[in-house]
Motif scaffolding. Structure first.
Motif, mmCIF file in Angstrom:
data_model
loop_
_atom_site.group_PDB
_atom_site.id
_atom_site.type_symbol
_atom_site.label_atom_id
_atom_site.label_comp_id
_atom_site.label_asym_id
_atom_site.label_seq_id
_atom_site.Cartn_x
_atom_site.Cartn_y
_atom_site.Cartn_z
ATOM 1 N N SER C 138 0.834 -1.198 0.000
ATOM 2 C CA SER C 138 0.000 0.000 0.000
ATOM 3 C C SER C 138 0.868 1.247 0.000
ATOM 4 O O SER C 138 1.968 1.256 0.562
ATOM 5 N N ALA C 139 0.380 2.281 -0.669
ATOM 6 C CA ALA C 139 1.084 3.558 -0.755
ATOM 7 C C ALA C 139 0.133 4.647 -0.292
ATOM 8 O O ALA C 139 -0.926 4.835 -0.882
ATOM 9 N N GLU C 140 0.527 5.340 0.785
ATOM 10 C CA GLU C 140 -0.304 6.412 1.318
ATOM 11 C C GLU C 140 0.306 7.756 0.964
ATOM 12 O O GLU C 140 1.351 8.127 1.515
ATOM 13 N N GLY C 141 -0.351 8.485 0.083
ATOM 14 C CA GLY C 141 0.129 9.813 -0.284
ATOM 15 C C GLY C 141 -0.668 10.872 0.448
ATOM 16 O O GLY C 141 -1.884 10.755 0.570
ATOM 17 N N ARG C 142 0.036 11.897 0.954
ATOM 18 C CA ARG C 142 -0.708 12.972 1.619
ATOM 19 C C ARG C 142 -0.111 14.330 1.267
ATOM 20 O O ARG C 142 1.089 14.457 0.994
ATOM 21 N N VAL C 143 -0.951 15.344 1.270
ATOM 22 C CA VAL C 143 -0.530 16.701 0.949
ATOM 23 C C VAL C 143 0.124 17.322 2.174
ATOM 24 O O VAL C 143 -0.484 17.356 3.248
ATOM 25 N N VAL C 144 1.352 17.794 2.022
ATOM 26 C CA VAL C 144 2.021 18.497 3.113
ATOM 27 C C VAL C 144 1.714 19.992 3.021
ATOM 28 O O VAL C 144 1.388 20.646 3.993
ATOM 29 N N LYS C 145 1.817 20.540 1.817
ATOM 30 C CA LYS C 145 1.471 21.957 1.614
ATOM 31 C C LYS C 145 0.852 22.155 0.241
ATOM 32 O O LYS C 145 1.461 21.847 -0.780
ATOM 33 N N LEU C 146 -0.349 22.693 0.228
ATOM 34 C CA LEU C 146 -1.043 22.998 -1.015
ATOM 35 C C LEU C 146 -0.780 24.452 -1.357
ATOM 36 O O LEU C 146 -1.004 25.337 -0.523
ATOM 37 N N GLY C 147 -0.258 24.709 -2.545
ATOM 38 C CA GLY C 147 0.040 26.086 -2.932
ATOM 39 C C GLY C 147 -0.614 26.455 -4.246
ATOM 40 O O GLY C 147 -1.221 25.612 -4.908
ATOM 41 N N ARG C 148 -0.497 27.715 -4.607
ATOM 42 C CA ARG C 148 -1.115 28.156 -5.853
ATOM 43 C C ARG C 148 -0.282 27.753 -7.071
ATOM 44 O O ARG C 148 -0.803 27.372 -8.090
ATOM 45 N N GLN C 149 1.052 27.854 -6.937
ATOM 46 C CA GLN C 149 1.909 27.512 -8.068
ATOM 47 C C GLN C 149 2.503 26.116 -7.938
ATOM 48 O O GLN C 149 2.748 25.455 -8.943
#
Lengths: 188, 188, 188, 188
Positions: C138-149
């Motif tokens: 299994s591979a768990e991907g998660r967002v650390v920082k969502l930015g505009r660019q």
């Protein structure tokens, strides 16, 4: 042909624009020898408590070991102008100094006397600029996987407001061994 | 319980073991303002020639801009003890300082006045340890791909004997634009 | 001169040593058009539930979207022989396929219709070998920082026994926008 | 509530939208045993010339070993639809497959019989998107530093027009040894 005229240049170098700072440190050789007889977590605690001098570069950059836990270290820095790059932000190498140290020391907390590690690779991602207005910066390094030949760590650098500024991962090569094998890192 | 006894600790902090160094730099604000009106390669040449002051951190670490070419920069450093880590090698952040600067400045050589870049991510691989016995260290940064939103660079750090000590790659986010936004860097 | 004699070579290519597998997938163009009108998290849920076909490469490698959460995705894979490298372990690109997808899809869960992202850089650290005997990966991907660019993510790949096998981080460039460009992801 | 209505979903899964492909490969075990008695560069030349079967994943993705030189390998790929991601570009794992293989094989060209390497870390930077319209893609892997415990490599991936599409670096752990020490990579 230069676009920078002489008077402008002279002004930028004027004594009124000069700043200076004197740094001091303790000779590292004797410290390393004393540390080599202690379990890593004892060395880290001794540096945190001021019983062992920190390495010269820590004094140069100005960061301190703030917390020592098994597998986890927190370094702190109150930034100042000598750490700035051309555009007045903290140079990227400042965070690199904190986090490389925090990760390597986090590994040390898991090692017996006479063992250590050297950075093999280091990946930094800059998520938020840091400056002298960032407050006290902290870098939390922790061991993800401790191995016999290499270990893997990650680090989160936060600004004074607790916002994530830099994330890093690093792989370290494990060196040295028990008392009977204290060879320096061989160059492959 | 500590394995570091009091007398040993006192000895390590003895004045005879203390070293110090005074660094000075020029206030960076006026330099940044002067530089913002010049094409990047002119700024780099002015720093190389001593007509513009280098950033504070360059004075702190002690590295100098040695060569300026379109898309390529060489930084140099004569290492000294204040750059050492606990085990008497140069701290990994020292090479990071040279190469991050060399790569960012290599991008600048391709940019018009008022444009710059900031490091997004930086990957370093340490291939050979560096120390005060390494001779003059050089870092050659070059642009691999110049883009409108981001640019990619690489850097090779050599010890004084010409042996490869560190390799690095970095992605920079492109920022700013002159008032008239004249000729942005073309996306190759 | 070759050390591989003819009879040996013939034996290795014998029909008795041949394995085969037929893969099928749905034409991706219509899927992409349908998906472009839906919020990202709806697209992911539709793929997880089998209402939207997965991309061709997911069928080729054999991984499935298992969990969809805001900012987090889990992909799963039951490995088989066609994914092996020469020495009978899973090729490193297999984990790369899972985790690059998991991280990109984790970003998508935070995006409105018509927006997406493309991988700018990807750093993988292999901590434990994977093979057909590893169980369900299994591979768990998660967002650390969502930015505009750009946005930054991390991913942990575990073997069937729950042991960490690969860690990865990635930066994605944010692309596209719906016709009305409704509420871009805020830069945290 | 789903934004994807039933008729639309049915249409996307219609048999007219289905594509398929059969892949075949040779059982890897006997190949690995045959290869273990040959110097690495002989193994690579035998795969290039079709005397040794390539690994299963090479057949799955469709790439071929095109050039074998001491310390340098070129892999080639003619991309097709099964390699696409949701938005119709080649999935990032496709380049990862080519370049990880090219770099590992470049190391093998420098190794005696019975020695090999496994990927420790891999950093990819995507500089230009690849698609089925990119022509024949090539990945050139070369050894930067060959070491006893680890080796460092880089790779440039070009599209069919010769434009740089991906750059990668990787560190490999060296495994195995001469005939007298053929242990598998121990799990630290």
């Amino acid at each position: 042909m230069s676009l920078l005229d002489e008077p402008r240049s002279a002004e930028l170098f004027a004594p009124s624009q000069r700043r200076s700072r004197t740094i001091d440190w303790q000779e590292p050789g004797p410290v390393a020898r004393a540390a080599s007889t202690m379990p890593g977590i004892e060395v880290m605690a001794a540096i945190r408590d001021g019983r062992l001098p920190p390495p010269p570069l820590a004094k140069l950059i100005g960061f301190k070991m703030a917390e020592v836990h098994p597998g986890r270290i927190v370094m702190r820095l109150d930034p100042e102008q000598s750490l700035e790059n051309t555009v007045g932000m903290l140079h990227g190498a400042v965070a690199a100094a904190l986090l490389d140290t925090a990760m390597g020391c986090a590994i040390s907390t898991e090692l017996p006397a006479g063992q250590g590690s050297v950075t093999m690779d280091l990946k930094l991602t800059y998520l938020r600029p840091l400056s002298v207005r960032s407050g006290t910066i902290s870098a939390e390094g922790r061991v993800v996987k401790l191995g016999r030949q290499s270990s893997y760590t990650e680090d989160f650098v936060y600004d004074g407001g607790g916002k994530l500024a830099v994330h890093a991962t690093a792989t370290f090569a494990m060196i040295g061994a028990g008392p009977q094998h204290r060879s320096p890192p061989q160059d492959s």
